[in-house]
Design a protein around this motif. Sequence first.
Motif, short mmCIF file in Angstrom:
data_model
loop_
_atom_site.label_atom_id
_atom_site.label_comp_id
_atom_site.label_asym_id
_atom_site.label_seq_id
_atom_site.Cartn_x
_atom_site.Cartn_y
_atom_site.Cartn_z
N ARG A 2 18.92 92.68 73.65
CA ARG A 2 18.25 93.39 72.54
C ARG A 2 16.87 92.79 72.27
NH1 ARG A 2 21.28 96.02 68.27
NH2 ARG A 2 19.72 95.13 66.90
N ASP A 4 15.21 92.37 69.39
CA ASP A 4 15.13 91.41 68.29
C ASP A 4 15.69 90.05 68.69
OD1 ASP A 4 17.72 92.42 68.39
OD2 ASP A 4 17.98 92.51 66.22
N LYS A 5 16.74 90.03 69.49
CA LYS A 5 17.30 88.75 69.95
C LYS A 5 16.34 88.06 70.92
CE LYS A 5 21.33 86.42 71.61
NZ LYS A 5 22.73 86.46 71.97
N TYR A 6 15.71 88.83 71.83
CA TYR A 6 14.76 88.25 72.76
C TYR A 6 13.59 87.60 72.03
CZ TYR A 6 11.40 87.52 76.42
OH TYR A 6 10.48 86.92 77.26
N ARG A 16 15.56 86.29 63.57
CA ARG A 16 15.97 87.60 64.08
C ARG A 16 15.77 88.70 63.03
NH1 ARG A 16 21.45 88.68 67.55
NH2 ARG A 16 21.11 90.89 67.92
N ASN A 20 13.62 91.99 63.46
CA ASN A 20 14.19 93.30 63.15
C ASN A 20 13.24 94.10 62.26
OD1 ASN A 20 16.31 95.18 63.21
ND2 ASN A 20 17.79 93.50 63.12
N CYS A 23 10.15 95.33 64.13
CA CYS A 23 10.47 96.49 64.97
C CYS A 23 10.58 97.75 64.13
CB CYS A 23 11.77 96.25 65.73
SG CYS A 23 11.66 94.94 66.95
N LYS A 36 12.61 100.14 68.99
CA LYS A 36 13.56 99.75 67.96
C LYS A 36 14.08 98.35 68.30
CE LYS A 36 15.21 104.38 66.90
NZ LYS A 36 16.39 105.24 66.82
N SER A 38 17.02 97.48 68.72
CA SER A 38 18.14 97.55 69.66
C SER A 38 17.71 97.90 71.08
CB SER A 38 19.15 98.58 69.17
OG SER A 38 18.55 99.86 69.11
N ASN A 40 16.43 97.72 74.88
CA ASN A 40 16.75 96.77 75.93
C ASN A 40 15.47 96.15 76.50
OD1 ASN A 40 19.12 95.72 76.83
ND2 ASN A 40 19.44 97.23 78.45
#
Length: 80
Positions: A2, A4-6, A16, A20, A23, A36, A38, A40
Amino acid sequence: MRLDKYLKVSRLIKRRTVANEACDAGRVLINDRPAKASANVKAGDILTICFGNKEVKVEVLDVQETVRKEEAKELFRYLT
C-alpha cells in the motif's frame, strides 16, 4: 504494498496516518496520477509528494515490509 505503508516504511513521511491524509488530499501522485492510500506501489514507480510549496519526486527502487532506519534510503532515489 500500500502507498501509505510504503511512505512510512521508506520514511518519506513519518506517520502512516499523515501519509493517509496526504493521499486523501491529493498531494501524492504515482506516475503523475493522483493516488489513494490503498494504491499499490511497485519498483519503478515515480512518486511525487507535495509538501506545501515544495515538491519531492522519487523513484521507487525496492519495496520491503520492514526496514531499518539506516537502510530506508535504499528504497528510493530522489529525482528532483
